[in-house]
Design a protein around this motif. Structure first.
Motif, PDB file in Angstrom:
ATOM      1  N   SER A 149      -9.088 -14.228  17.731  1.00  0.00           N
ATOM      2  CA  SER A 149      -9.720 -15.262  16.925  1.00  0.00           C
ATOM      3  C   SER A 149      -8.930 -15.451  15.637  1.00  0.00           C
ATOM      4  CB  SER A 149     -11.164 -14.866  16.600  1.00  0.00           C
ATOM      5  OG  SER A 149     -11.719 -15.715  15.625  1.00  0.00           O
ATOM      6  N   LEU A 150      -8.569 -16.698  15.341  1.00  0.00           N
ATOM      7  CA  LEU A 150      -7.832 -17.013  14.117  1.00  0.00           C
ATOM      8  C   LEU A 150      -8.595 -18.068  13.333  1.00  0.00           C
ATOM      9  CD1 LEU A 150      -5.274 -16.843  12.308  1.00  0.00           C
ATOM     10  CD2 LEU A 150      -4.333 -18.722  13.699  1.00  0.00           C
ATOM     11  N   LYS A 151      -8.851 -17.773  12.045  1.00  0.00           N
ATOM     12  CA  LYS A 151      -9.500 -18.736  11.155  1.00  0.00           C
ATOM     13  C   LYS A 151      -8.661 -18.862   9.887  1.00  0.00           C
ATOM     14  CE  LYS A 151     -14.253 -17.906  12.733  1.00  0.00           C
ATOM     15  NZ  LYS A 151     -15.647 -17.583  12.332  1.00  0.00           N
ATOM     16  N   VAL A 152      -8.324 -20.099   9.527  1.00  0.00           N
ATOM     17  CA  VAL A 152      -7.525 -20.362   8.327  1.00  0.00           C
ATOM     18  C   VAL A 152      -8.257 -21.398   7.491  1.00  0.00           C
ATOM     19  CG1 VAL A 152      -5.300 -21.105   7.423  1.00  0.00           C
ATOM     20  CG2 VAL A 152      -5.393 -19.878   9.601  1.00  0.00           C
ATOM     21  N   GLY A 153      -8.483 -21.077   6.222  1.00  0.00           N
ATOM     22  CA  GLY A 153      -9.249 -21.958   5.353  1.00  0.00           C
ATOM     23  C   GLY A 153      -8.475 -23.159   4.856  1.00  0.00           C
ATOM     24  N   LYS A 154      -7.138 -23.033   4.771  1.00  0.00           N
ATOM     25  CA  LYS A 154      -6.311 -24.144   4.299  1.00  0.00           C
ATOM     26  C   LYS A 154      -5.246 -24.453   5.351  1.00  0.00           C
ATOM     27  CE  LYS A 154      -7.196 -23.161  -0.592  1.00  0.00           C
ATOM     28  NZ  LYS A 154      -6.596 -22.853  -1.922  1.00  0.00           N
ATOM     29  N   ASP A 155      -4.036 -24.811   4.930  1.00  0.00           N
ATOM     30  CA  ASP A 155      -2.989 -25.194   5.874  1.00  0.00           C
ATOM     31  C   ASP A 155      -2.338 -23.978   6.524  1.00  0.00           C
ATOM     32  OD1 ASP A 155      -3.493 -27.774   5.131  1.00  0.00           O
ATOM     33  OD2 ASP A 155      -1.749 -27.966   3.815  1.00  0.00           O
ATOM     34  N   CYS A 156      -1.819 -24.195   7.733  1.00  0.00           N
ATOM     35  CA  CYS A 156      -1.045 -23.186   8.469  1.00  0.00           C
ATOM     36  C   CYS A 156       0.314 -23.784   8.774  1.00  0.00           C
ATOM     37  CB  CYS A 156      -1.775 -22.797   9.750  1.00  0.00           C
ATOM     38  SG  CYS A 156      -0.871 -21.603  10.781  1.00  0.00           S
ATOM     39  N   GLY A 176      -6.476 -17.838  22.297  1.00  0.00           N
ATOM     40  CA  GLY A 176      -7.825 -17.422  21.961  1.00  0.00           C
ATOM     41  C   GLY A 176      -8.596 -18.582  21.373  1.00  0.00           C
ATOM     42  N   SER A 177      -9.303 -18.352  20.276  1.00  0.00           N
ATOM     43  CA  SER A 177      -9.994 -19.424  19.562  1.00  0.00           C
ATOM     44  C   SER A 177      -9.316 -19.620  18.210  1.00  0.00           C
ATOM     45  CB  SER A 177     -11.474 -19.094  19.371  1.00  0.00           C
ATOM     46  OG  SER A 177     -11.640 -17.993  18.490  1.00  0.00           O
ATOM     47  N   VAL A 178      -9.196 -20.880  17.810  1.00  0.00           N
ATOM     48  CA  VAL A 178      -8.497 -21.228  16.571  1.00  0.00           C
ATOM     49  C   VAL A 178      -9.369 -22.175  15.758  1.00  0.00           C
ATOM     50  CG1 VAL A 178      -6.443 -22.228  15.540  1.00  0.00           C
ATOM     51  CG2 VAL A 178      -6.261 -21.020  17.708  1.00  0.00           C
ATOM     52  N   HIS A 179      -9.503 -21.880  14.479  1.00  0.00           N
ATOM     53  CA  HIS A 179     -10.213 -22.769  13.556  1.00  0.00           C
ATOM     54  C   HIS A 179      -9.391 -22.886  12.280  1.00  0.00           C
ATOM     55  CE1 HIS A 179     -13.845 -22.827  16.067  1.00  0.00           C
ATOM     56  NE2 HIS A 179     -13.586 -21.545  16.285  1.00  0.00           N
ATOM     57  N   ILE A 180      -8.806 -24.053  12.056  1.00  0.00           N
ATOM     58  CA  ILE A 180      -7.967 -24.302  10.889  1.00  0.00           C
ATOM     59  C   ILE A 180      -8.544 -25.502  10.146  1.00  0.00           C
ATOM     60  CG2 ILE A 180      -5.654 -24.885  10.068  1.00  0.00           C
ATOM     61  CD1 ILE A 180      -4.523 -23.546  12.567  1.00  0.00           C
ATOM     62  N   ASP A 181      -8.961 -25.290   8.910  1.00  0.00           N
ATOM     63  CA  ASP A 181      -9.614 -26.345   8.142  1.00  0.00           C
ATOM     64  C   ASP A 181      -8.628 -27.357   7.565  1.00  0.00           C
ATOM     65  OD1 ASP A 181     -12.025 -25.177   8.689  1.00  0.00           O
ATOM     66  OD2 ASP A 181     -12.169 -24.102   6.778  1.00  0.00           O
ATOM     67  N   GLY A 182      -7.345 -27.031   7.558  1.00  0.00           N
ATOM     68  CA  GLY A 182      -6.332 -27.937   7.030  1.00  0.00           C
ATOM     69  C   GLY A 182      -5.372 -28.407   8.109  1.00  0.00           C
ATOM     70  N   LEU A 183      -4.092 -28.477   7.759  1.00  0.00           N
ATOM     71  CA  LEU A 183      -3.043 -28.952   8.663  1.00  0.00           C
ATOM     72  C   LEU A 183      -2.357 -27.787   9.358  1.00  0.00           C
ATOM     73  CD1 LEU A 183      -0.905 -31.078   9.689  1.00  0.00           C
ATOM     74  CD2 LEU A 183       0.346 -30.603   7.563  1.00  0.00           C
ATOM     75  N   LEU A 184      -2.195 -27.902  10.673  1.00  0.00           N
ATOM     76  CA  LEU A 184      -1.331 -26.993  11.429  1.00  0.00           C
ATOM     77  C   LEU A 184       0.003 -27.691  11.613  1.00  0.00           C
ATOM     78  CD1 LEU A 184      -0.467 -24.621  13.208  1.00  0.00           C
ATOM     79  CD2 LEU A 184      -1.696 -25.701  15.117  1.00  0.00           C
ATOM     80  N   LEU A 219     -10.718 -28.536  22.180  1.00  0.00           N
ATOM     81  CA  LEU A 219     -10.089 -28.542  20.866  1.00  0.00           C
ATOM     82  C   LEU A 219     -10.485 -29.842  20.176  1.00  0.00           C
ATOM     83  CD1 LEU A 219      -8.072 -27.551  18.694  1.00  0.00           C
ATOM     84  CD2 LEU A 219      -6.286 -28.785  19.947  1.00  0.00           C
ATOM     85  N   HIS A 220     -11.054 -29.723  18.981  1.00  0.00           N
ATOM     86  CA  HIS A 220     -11.479 -30.887  18.207  1.00  0.00           C
ATOM     87  C   HIS A 220     -10.495 -31.109  17.059  1.00  0.00           C
ATOM     88  CE1 HIS A 220     -15.664 -31.290  19.907  1.00  0.00           C
ATOM     89  NE2 HIS A 220     -15.319 -30.092  20.345  1.00  0.00           N
ATOM     90  N   CYS A 221      -9.981 -32.339  16.943  1.00  0.00           N
ATOM     91  CA  CYS A 221      -9.010 -32.678  15.898  1.00  0.00           C
ATOM     92  C   CYS A 221      -9.290 -34.070  15.350  1.00  0.00           C
ATOM     93  CB  CYS A 221      -7.575 -32.665  16.429  1.00  0.00           C
ATOM     94  SG  CYS A 221      -6.939 -31.072  16.921  1.00  0.00           S
ATOM     95  N   LEU A 264      -6.563 -22.975  25.664  1.00  0.00           N
ATOM     96  CA  LEU A 264      -7.946 -22.908  25.223  1.00  0.00           C
ATOM     97  C   LEU A 264      -8.747 -21.908  26.045  1.00  0.00           C
ATOM     98  CD1 LEU A 264      -8.642 -26.701  24.737  1.00  0.00           C
ATOM     99  CD2 LEU A 264      -8.373 -25.005  22.928  1.00  0.00           C
ATOM    100  N   HIS A 265      -9.281 -20.910  25.360  1.00  0.00           N
ATOM    101  CA  HIS A 265     -10.234 -19.982  25.966  1.00  0.00           C
ATOM    102  C   HIS A 265     -11.631 -20.221  25.415  1.00  0.00           C
ATOM    103  CE1 HIS A 265      -7.966 -16.868  28.310  1.00  0.00           C
ATOM    104  NE2 HIS A 265      -6.962 -17.426  27.676  1.00  0.00           N
ATOM    105  N   HIS A 266     -11.697 -20.766  24.195  1.00  0.00           N
ATOM    106  CA  HIS A 266     -12.973 -20.971  23.535  1.00  0.00           C
ATOM    107  C   HIS A 266     -12.912 -22.257  22.712  1.00  0.00           C
ATOM    108  CE1 HIS A 266     -14.117 -16.845  24.573  1.00  0.00           C
ATOM    109  NE2 HIS A 266     -12.931 -16.460  24.131  1.00  0.00           N
ATOM    110  N   HIS A 267     -14.051 -22.666  22.235  1.00  0.00           N
ATOM    111  CA  HIS A 267     -14.172 -23.814  21.336  1.00  0.00           C
ATOM    112  C   HIS A 267     -13.252 -23.613  20.128  1.00  0.00           C
ATOM    113  CE1 HIS A 267     -16.096 -26.822  18.760  1.00  0.00           C
ATOM    114  NE2 HIS A 267     -16.180 -25.873  17.837  1.00  0.00           N
ATOM    115  N   SER A 268     -12.451 -24.636  19.803  1.00  0.00           N
ATOM    116  CA  SER A 268     -11.506 -24.540  18.696  1.00  0.00           C
ATOM    117  C   SER A 268     -11.517 -25.831  17.881  1.00  0.00           C
ATOM    118  CB  SER A 268     -10.085 -24.275  19.204  1.00  0.00           C
ATOM    119  OG  SER A 268      -9.996 -23.003  19.847  1.00  0.00           O
ATOM    120  N   THR A 269     -11.225 -25.714  16.587  1.00  0.00           N
ATOM    121  CA  THR A 269     -11.166 -26.874  15.709  1.00  0.00           C
ATOM    122  C   THR A 269      -9.937 -26.770  14.807  1.00  0.00           C
ATOM    123  OG1 THR A 269     -12.570 -25.782  14.053  1.00  0.00           O
ATOM    124  CG2 THR A 269     -13.671 -27.195  15.664  1.00  0.00           C
TER     125      THR A 269
END
Length: 262
Positions: free
Chosen positions: A134-141, A150-158, A206-208, A167-172
């Protein structure tokens, strides 16, 4: 200065011992040891529930218990197999996480490999990132190569040259930008994951907001805008708008509201 004055000694804490900061050769903490002050050493090893109240500068670090660092960390390698928390920034050549790691600040790592849970409240920068947990990033990556299974949640820009997401799980991810972008549904354990998703009411998408690249291949993706040169919209995709300059291939089990050649 004499050799005696420059010689570095080891620091060992076991049980509930405490020590002040300073410069040492090797530091080993077991139990619930605490260090008050900034620490500089060659090798740092913590097992148990240790805490460092200050900055850490080390060549190699390894934690296998529950560790807390109140300040910034600068190291060559950092291996986490337990639970670790850094309340500052982490700068390293190599980071390997098989447990859980939380960073309140920014993470700068040349290579990051994580099979556990990694959370970065700030930004993440480096060269190579590979995560199967599981990876969660609050800003840019921002990395050169991004691989996720796994699952990825990045609140900024990848932002990466090469992006490969299974995709194994819900990701944003708010926005994606790269030369090659591939998003595919994992084919392993598909039935089991469908059962889990049914009971947890989680969709495996994956939601973008935006996906932009030269070569884009998508599956199980819900996006507002996809923009690129060569684009393949695969199965289970729901895209509001596609802008393409060379080629667009929309598969049968895919939904594109609007497409524009630019």
């Amino acid at each position: 200065m004499s050799a005696a004055q420059t010689k570095l000694y080891d620091l060992k804490i076991s049980g509930s011992g405490t020590s002040g900061g300073g410069t040492f050769k090797d530091v080993k903490i077991s139990g619930s040891g605490k260090i008050h002050g900034d620490l500089s050493c060659k090798d740092f090893h913590m097992s148990g529930s240790g805490k460092v109240d200050g900055k850490v500068d080390a060549e190699h670090m390894k934690t296998s218990g529950s560790s807390v660092f109140s300040g910034d960390i600068q190291t060559g390698t950092f291996t986490v197999s337990g639970s670790s928390k850094c309340n500052g920034n982490l700068t390293a050549q190599e980071v390997d996480i098989s447990g859980s790691m939380k960073i309140a600040g920014d993470l700068f790592a040349q290579t990051l490999e994580s099979s556990g849970a990694c959370r970065v409240d700030g930004k993440l920068q480096g060269q190579s990132l590979e995560t199967s947990g599981s990876l969660k990033v609050g800003k840019d990556c921002e990395v050169e190569s991004f691989t996720s299974s796994g699952s990825v949640h990045i609140d900024g820009l990848l932002n990466a040259d090469k992006i490969d997401i299974k995709l194994h799980h819900h990701s944003t991810i708010k926005e994606i930008g790269g030369e090659t972008v591939v998003v595919k549904q994992s084919r392993t354990g598909k039935f089991f994951k469908q059962v889990v998703n049914f009971f947890t009411q989680k969709d495996e998408f994956l939601h973008c907001d935006l996906i932009e690249g030269d070569l884009i291949t998508l599956e199980n993706t819900k996006a507002k805008l996809v923009r690129g040169k060569h684009i393949i919209i695969g199965e289970n995709c729901e895209i509001d708008h596609v802008e393409y300059s060379h080629e667009l291939d929309t598969k049968e089990n895919a939904k594109v509201e609007r497409s524009t050649k630019i």
